[in-house]
Design a protein around this motif. Structure first.
Motif, short mmCIF file in Angstrom:
data_model
loop_
_atom_site.label_atom_id
_atom_site.label_comp_id
_atom_site.label_asym_id
_atom_site.label_seq_id
_atom_site.Cartn_x
_atom_site.Cartn_y
_atom_site.Cartn_z
N GLY A 134 0.78 -1.23 0.00
CA GLY A 134 0.00 0.00 0.00
C GLY A 134 0.80 1.27 0.00
O GLY A 134 0.24 2.36 0.09
N GLN A 135 2.15 1.18 -0.07
CA GLN A 135 2.99 2.38 -0.04
C GLN A 135 3.19 2.91 -1.47
O GLN A 135 3.22 2.14 -2.42
N PRO A 136 3.33 4.27 -1.61
CA PRO A 136 3.63 4.83 -2.94
C PRO A 136 4.99 4.32 -3.44
O PRO A 136 5.88 4.00 -2.64
N TYR A 137 5.15 4.32 -4.77
CA TYR A 137 6.41 3.84 -5.34
C TYR A 137 6.67 4.54 -6.68
O TYR A 137 5.78 5.13 -7.28
N ASN A 138 7.92 4.47 -7.06
CA ASN A 138 8.34 4.95 -8.39
C ASN A 138 8.87 3.78 -9.20
O ASN A 138 9.56 2.89 -8.67
N LEU A 139 8.54 3.77 -10.51
CA LEU A 139 8.97 2.68 -11.40
C LEU A 139 9.68 3.27 -12.61
O LEU A 139 9.25 4.28 -13.17
N SER A 140 10.76 2.65 -13.01
CA SER A 140 11.41 2.98 -14.28
C SER A 140 11.71 1.69 -15.01
O SER A 140 12.14 0.70 -14.39
N ALA A 141 11.47 1.70 -16.31
CA ALA A 141 11.69 0.50 -17.14
C ALA A 141 12.54 0.88 -18.34
O ALA A 141 12.31 1.93 -18.96
N ASN A 142 13.50 0.05 -18.65
CA ASN A 142 14.34 0.25 -19.82
C ASN A 142 14.48 -1.08 -20.55
O ASN A 142 14.43 -2.15 -19.94
N TYR A 143 14.66 -0.99 -21.86
CA TYR A 143 14.95 -2.20 -22.61
C TYR A 143 15.94 -1.87 -23.72
O TYR A 143 16.04 -0.73 -24.19
N LYS A 144 16.69 -2.87 -24.11
CA LYS A 144 17.78 -2.70 -25.07
C LYS A 144 17.67 -3.77 -26.14
O LYS A 144 17.63 -4.97 -25.83
N ILE A 145 17.60 -3.32 -27.42
CA ILE A 145 17.58 -4.24 -28.57
C ILE A 145 18.93 -4.10 -29.26
O ILE A 145 19.21 -3.07 -29.88
N ASN A 146 19.76 -5.12 -29.11
CA ASN A 146 21.15 -5.04 -29.58
C ASN A 146 21.80 -3.79 -28.96
O ASN A 146 21.92 -3.69 -27.76
N MET A 170 20.57 -0.59 -29.38
CA MET A 170 19.59 0.50 -29.30
C MET A 170 18.88 0.44 -27.95
O MET A 170 18.34 -0.61 -27.56
N GLU A 171 18.84 1.58 -27.23
CA GLU A 171 18.24 1.64 -25.90
C GLU A 171 16.95 2.44 -25.92
O GLU A 171 16.84 3.46 -26.62
N PHE A 172 15.97 2.00 -25.10
CA PHE A 172 14.66 2.63 -25.01
C PHE A 172 14.24 2.65 -23.54
O PHE A 172 14.81 1.93 -22.71
N SER A 173 13.25 3.48 -23.22
CA SER A 173 12.78 3.57 -21.83
C SER A 173 11.28 3.72 -21.79
O SER A 173 10.64 4.11 -22.78
N THR A 213 13.73 -1.28 -35.52
CA THR A 213 14.51 -1.63 -34.33
C THR A 213 15.54 -2.72 -34.61
O THR A 213 16.47 -2.90 -33.82
N LEU A 214 15.37 -3.45 -35.70
CA LEU A 214 16.34 -4.48 -36.10
C LEU A 214 16.87 -4.12 -37.48
O LEU A 214 16.14 -4.15 -38.47
N ASP A 215 18.11 -3.75 -37.55
CA ASP A 215 18.72 -3.33 -38.83
C ASP A 215 19.21 -4.58 -39.58
O ASP A 215 20.40 -4.86 -39.65
#
Length: 634
Positions: free
Chosen positions: A447-459, A461-464, A478-480
């Motif tokens: 029940g406590q507040p929270y912060n979330l961050s998500a990142n992913y990497k394709i080869n 190339m980085e994204f968030s 995204t795939l060369d």
């Protein structure tokens, strides 16, 4: 008058500044440099307190050209009316030069009985520098987003800071004459121009194009014209104008934001807050189309359609001889020569007209051996056959075709064939079938507040993402993989959660991206003169025949199209010998022969074309026109 203009401009700018105390980004500091041509329109005999003599008393200085340079600095304000407009005041320093000359007869040159005119010219070179204040108004001529071209109009008022001149008289003719000082030049004078007129006024008009903007700096090429309204010197008629090219630089002032000090808040008493437990679970990663869970460290399969484009070229390996001779007069650009180097056996058919002798046969065989030996073909693998015409044909063009040499090769132990098909790969393209991956995170924080961050990497190339649930698309962006596929491909997902008590949980997932290729071949016919490429030569016919003399097509290509339900069209052609009606009938019979090769499949339609397949006027082109082609319809 000058001081009034300066005062009015300063009052105008002060009122504008008062209204824009909180919006400084409407203002720009501008400056630039210009250079061009100076035009002098005048009518005077001499400058004040300068001398003129010897025939120049009634000759006026009227027109002169020179150079013009200018530098300026000022302030500019943007307005919203008239599609965007600007008002500016600049301080300009202008320098203008001129080159006057006037000619006169100043005496006679007498030598023996020959009398010549003595002619000289008086040259005046003024140089004037003025300091001016120039209020001006600019507005866009068109849509400023598409064509940022501005028209500028203003008026300049200034004072002359410096005025100098150089003047001398130069003897022009006769060549052997000199002044009394023994030189070609006399009456040299220089100094300051007296009685200059102050103030001076001029109109300014021109255009500028806002070319590019770098870090609040706008660079604009300019074209301007200054039209002098007042004389430069008192009591004489002398106005100066100029046409200039230049560059304008405008620096937009940044908005001033006052710094507000935060209020001082006393420290709150420390509370003993027990740390809360945060659990993070990355629930699943699924394909949208299959709804299948992908477990950590497993493979993600990406389908790829690999299309190889192969260019096919059909050649007719044939040479033609001059009548009653072994001299080669026509022949195809023998692209088939290279292929024959690898054939175990080559059969050469020698053609003879009805009136040609066996001696000609031997001479032509010798010529063929020399021809192939010259192209590194072993002559011992050549066999000859002879075909002699039994009668003379009524058409002269057909009679020319009887003196030939046809080259037959055996490939893969199949029947000897006349038409040669050469092919090469000209393009290979990878087309990715896009896949959509869903990432979902299940979070428990008591029940406590929270912060979330998500990142992913394709080869590499980085994204968030800031969402618990997000989508990853694996496609050509995204795939060369268009030209080549790397040996190793991966997808890494990182999710981090922090609660108010300072607890942190991380989840890392890794997957291998595995390409699953499906190959396809697309054939291109280099012989086709059409804009589409799915067109192939079936084969060729002898003159006035509807049975194939040689087959050029790989029937498996056509059968595959038929099995896939494609519609095809066979088109047959003839040469230009014979009547139009007869050739149309012959072309139809040839088209039917082509359809028969494919068991008269109902998905094949037939047609004829009265135009020639090859428009070249040669013996070889007549062979090319006796052809049937098949086209894949879209």
């Amino acid at each position: 008058m000058l001081y009034k203009i300066i005062l009015i401009s300063l009052i105008l700018f002060s009122s504008v500044c008062t209204k824009a105390e909180e919006k400084y980004t409407d203002y720009s500091i501008i400056g630039g440099i210009k250079g061009g041509i100076s035009f002098h329109n005048s009518s005077f005999l001499a400058l004040p307190n300068t001398t003129t003599c010897c025939g120049y008393d009634n000759i006026y200085f009227d027109k002169a050209l020179g150079l013009s340079t200018s530098i300026y600095l000022g302030l500019e304000k943007d307005y919203d009316f008239w599609n965007g407009s600007k008002f500016a005041v600049t301080l300009d320093v202008n320098r203008a030069t001129g080159n006057y000359d006037k000619q006169a007869k100043i005496g006679n040159w007498i030598e023996n009985d020959d009398i010549k005119d003595i002619v000289s010219k008086q040259i005046l070179e003024p140089a004037i520098i003025n300091l001016s204040i120039v209020p001006n108004f600019s507005f866009y001529l068109f849509d400023k987003e598409k064509y940022p071209l501005m028209f500028n109009l203003g008026v300049g008022a200034g004072v002359i800071l410096s005025s100098e001149y150089k003047m001398h008289e130069e003897l022009i003719s006769p060549e052997e004459a000199y002044f009394e000082n023994g030189l070609k030049v006399r009456n040299q004078q220089e100094g300051a121009i007296e009685k200059t007129a102050n103030p001076i006024f001029y109109l300014v008009g021109g255009v500028k194009y806002e070319l590019f903007n770098v870090n609040n700096l706008m660079f604009s090429p300019t074209l301007s014209f200054n039209y002098g309204l007042t004389n430069l010197v008192q009591d004489i008629s002398w106005k100066q104008h100029s046409l200039n090219l230049g560059v304008n630089v405008a620096y937009r002032l940044e908005k001033h934001i006052p710094v507000v000090e935060p209020p001082i808040v006393p420290d709150l008493p420390k509370l003993n807050i027990p740390k809360q437990v945060v659990t993070l679970k990355l629930e699943t990663i699924v394909y949208d189309d299959k709804n299948t869970e992908i477990t950590n460290n497993s493979n993600i399969v990406i389908p790829i359609n690999v299309t190889e484009t192969i260019e096919q070229e059909v050649t007719l390996p044939i040479l033609f001889f001059k009548k009653q001779s072994a001299e080669i007069v026509q022949g195809y650009d023998v692209n088939f020569i290279e292929q024959m180097k690898y054939d175990e056996k080559i059969v050469v058919e020698i053609g003879l007209a009805v009136d040609e002798t066996d001696k000609i046969t031997e001479e032509r065989k010798t010529k063929i051996k020399e021809f192939l030996h010259k192209n590194s073909i072993k002559t011992e693998k050549i066999e000859f056959s002879v075909t002699k015409s039994s009668e003379k044909h009524r058409h002269t063009d057909i009679e020319e075709e009887k003196s030939f040499a046809k080259f037959y090769t055996n490939k893969d132990d199949k029947e000897y064939n006349f038409a040669q098909v050469n092919q090469k790969t000209i393009e290979k393209e990878n087309c990715i079938v896009p896949q959509t991956i869903q990432v979902k995170s299940e979070i428990e924080t008591n029940g406590q507040p929270y912060n979330l961050s998500a990142n992913y990497k394709i080869n590499d190339m980085e994204f968030s993402s800031a969402d618990e649930n997000f989508t990853i698309v694996l496609d050509e962006n995204t795939l060369d993989w268009k030209n080549s596929i790397p040996n190793k491909n991966s997808l890494d997902v990182y999710v981090v959660v922090n609660d108010v008590a300072g607890n942190e949980r991380k989840e890392n997932l890794s997957f291998s991206i595995v390409p699953q290729t499906k190959s396809a071949i697309k054939y291109v016919n280099s012989n086709s003169q059409k804009s589409f490429t799915e067109e192939y030569i079936i084969g060729f016919f002898d003159f006035d025949k509807s049975e194939f003399s040689s087959i050029a097509i790989d029937t498996n290509i056509i059968n595959e199209h038929l099995q896939n339900g494609k519609k095809l069209e066979i088109i047959a052609y003839t040469d230009d010998i014979g009547t139009e009606d007869y050739n149309a009938s012959l072309a139809l019979r040839r088209a039917l022969a082509g359809k028969k090769l494919f068991k008269n499949n109902e998905n094949i339609i037939i047609s004829t074309d009265k135009n020639l397949y090859s428009n070249s006027n040669s013996i070889y082109s007549r062979f090319q026109n006796r052809v049937a082609i098949i086209r894949v319809l879209k």
